[in-house]
Motif scaffolding. Structure first.
Motif, short mmCIF file in Angstrom:
data_model
loop_
_atom_site.label_atom_id
_atom_site.label_comp_id
_atom_site.label_asym_id
_atom_site.label_seq_id
_atom_site.Cartn_x
_atom_site.Cartn_y
_atom_site.Cartn_z
N ILE A 26 15.29 2.98 7.46
CA ILE A 26 14.95 4.34 7.88
C ILE A 26 15.49 5.36 6.88
CG2 ILE A 26 15.46 6.14 9.59
CD1 ILE A 26 15.12 4.10 11.76
N VAL A 27 16.74 5.22 6.48
CA VAL A 27 17.34 6.17 5.54
C VAL A 27 16.59 6.16 4.21
CG1 VAL A 27 19.41 6.62 4.16
CG2 VAL A 27 19.62 6.17 6.60
N LEU A 28 16.29 4.98 3.69
CA LEU A 28 15.57 4.89 2.43
C LEU A 28 14.15 5.43 2.56
CD1 LEU A 28 16.80 1.44 1.08
CD2 LEU A 28 17.29 3.70 0.14
N SER A 29 13.50 5.20 3.69
CA SER A 29 12.15 5.72 3.91
C SER A 29 12.15 7.24 3.99
CB SER A 29 11.55 5.15 5.20
OG SER A 29 11.39 3.77 5.10
N VAL A 30 13.14 7.81 4.62
CA VAL A 30 13.25 9.27 4.70
C VAL A 30 13.48 9.86 3.30
CG1 VAL A 30 14.73 11.15 5.54
CG2 VAL A 30 13.95 9.38 7.11
N ILE A 31 14.32 9.19 2.52
CA ILE A 31 14.58 9.67 1.16
C ILE A 31 13.30 9.61 0.32
CG2 ILE A 31 15.79 9.12 -1.00
CD1 ILE A 31 18.17 8.24 0.78
N VAL A 32 12.58 8.49 0.40
CA VAL A 32 11.34 8.35 -0.36
C VAL A 32 10.31 9.37 0.11
CG1 VAL A 32 9.38 6.81 -0.78
CG2 VAL A 32 11.70 5.95 -1.00
N TYR A 33 10.21 9.57 1.41
CA TYR A 33 9.26 10.56 1.93
C TYR A 33 9.61 11.97 1.42
CZ TYR A 33 7.07 13.83 5.12
OH TYR A 33 6.37 14.89 5.63
N ASN A 34 10.88 12.34 1.50
CA ASN A 34 11.28 13.67 1.06
C ASN A 34 11.12 13.87 -0.44
OD1 ASN A 34 11.92 14.80 3.54
ND2 ASN A 34 13.96 13.90 3.53
N LEU A 35 11.39 12.83 -1.22
CA LEU A 35 11.27 12.98 -2.68
C LEU A 35 9.82 12.97 -3.14
CD1 LEU A 35 14.14 10.69 -4.00
CD2 LEU A 35 14.00 13.18 -4.13
N GLY A 36 8.96 12.23 -2.46
CA GLY A 36 7.63 12.06 -2.97
C GLY A 36 6.51 12.74 -2.23
N PHE A 37 6.67 12.96 -0.93
CA PHE A 37 5.51 13.36 -0.15
C PHE A 37 5.71 14.58 0.75
CE2 PHE A 37 5.59 8.74 -0.67
CZ PHE A 37 4.48 8.59 -1.48
N ALA A 38 6.94 14.98 0.99
CA ALA A 38 7.21 16.02 1.98
C ALA A 38 6.73 17.39 1.51
CB ALA A 38 8.71 16.08 2.29
N LYS A 39 6.20 18.14 2.45
CA LYS A 39 5.83 19.53 2.24
C LYS A 39 6.51 20.35 3.33
CE LYS A 39 1.30 18.51 0.35
NZ LYS A 39 -0.14 18.69 0.48
N LYS A 40 6.52 21.65 3.16
CA LYS A 40 7.09 22.51 4.18
C LYS A 40 6.16 22.51 5.39
CE LYS A 40 10.56 23.97 1.76
NZ LYS A 40 11.88 23.56 2.04
N LEU A 41 6.66 22.00 6.51
CA LEU A 41 5.88 21.91 7.74
C LEU A 41 6.66 22.54 8.89
CD1 LEU A 41 4.65 18.22 7.52
CD2 LEU A 41 3.31 20.26 7.08
N LEU A 73 12.04 -0.11 -1.45
CA LEU A 73 12.33 1.28 -1.06
C LEU A 73 13.44 1.86 -1.92
CD1 LEU A 73 12.12 1.06 2.82
CD2 LEU A 73 10.66 2.43 1.33
N LEU A 74 14.44 1.06 -2.23
CA LEU A 74 15.54 1.52 -3.08
C LEU A 74 15.03 1.87 -4.48
CD1 LEU A 74 18.60 2.00 -3.30
CD2 LEU A 74 18.80 -0.37 -4.04
N LEU A 75 14.19 1.01 -5.04
CA LEU A 75 13.62 1.29 -6.36
C LEU A 75 12.73 2.52 -6.34
CD1 LEU A 75 12.78 -2.26 -7.72
CD2 LEU A 75 14.50 -0.67 -8.56
N ALA A 76 11.93 2.66 -5.28
CA ALA A 76 11.07 3.84 -5.16
C ALA A 76 11.91 5.11 -5.08
CB ALA A 76 10.18 3.72 -3.94
N ALA A 77 13.01 5.07 -4.33
CA ALA A 77 13.89 6.24 -4.22
C ALA A 77 14.52 6.58 -5.57
CB ALA A 77 14.98 5.98 -3.18
N ILE A 78 14.92 5.56 -6.32
CA ILE A 78 15.52 5.80 -7.64
C ILE A 78 14.50 6.42 -8.58
CG2 ILE A 78 16.44 4.65 -9.70
CD1 ILE A 78 17.83 2.68 -7.73
N PHE A 79 13.29 5.83 -8.65
CA PHE A 79 12.27 6.34 -9.56
C PHE A 79 11.82 7.74 -9.18
CE2 PHE A 79 11.18 1.75 -10.57
CZ PHE A 79 11.82 1.79 -11.79
N LEU A 80 11.63 8.00 -7.89
CA LEU A 80 11.23 9.34 -7.47
C LEU A 80 12.34 10.35 -7.72
CD1 LEU A 80 9.27 8.55 -4.20
CD2 LEU A 80 8.35 9.53 -6.29
N GLY A 81 13.59 9.94 -7.54
CA GLY A 81 14.72 10.83 -7.84
C GLY A 81 14.78 11.18 -9.31
N LEU A 82 14.59 10.18 -10.17
CA LEU A 82 14.56 10.44 -11.61
C LEU A 82 13.39 11.34 -11.98
CD1 LEU A 82 15.46 6.91 -13.01
CD2 LEU A 82 16.88 8.97 -13.03
#
Length: 97
Positions: A26-41, A73-82
């Motif tokens: 859940i934590v990694l999915s939230v991080i990936v969502y916020n880094l890659g897909f989230a918009k102001k809603l 998910l961890l790799l996706a979070a790292i790449f999106l963060g970079l």
């Protein structure tokens, strides 16, 4: 058995290990969502998205015991963060010029 499943000792203590694995996903999915897909809603739409995300993570948790879901998910979070860091620095360079 994947790295995180063995790290959380899912095979030794299944109940505790699965809960920890579920929370990690859940934590990694939230991080990936916020880094890659989230918009102001609006707040209610955010609640619906995060509840749906948590429900989807339930299924991913069962897959994560034998498939590298958590590692992906961890790799996706790292790449999106970079990517976000480089994008931010590129925008600062453009504003400075």
């Amino acid at each position: 058995m994947t790295f995180f499943a063995s790290l959380f000792k899912v095979h030794e203590n299944p109940e505790r290990g699965m809960w920890i694995l579920y929370l990690t996903i859940i934590v990694l999915s939230v991080i990936v969502y916020n880094l890659g897909f989230a918009k102001k809603l609006p707040l209610l739409k955010n609640v619906v998205i995060y509840v749906s995300l948590a429900l989807g993570c339930t299924i991913l948790t069962f897959f994560a015991v034998f498939l590298p879901v958590t590692e992906g998910l961890l790799l996706a979070a790292i790449f999106l963060g970079l990517y976000k860091l480089r994008l931010r620095s590129h925008k600062k360079e453009q504003q400075a010029e």
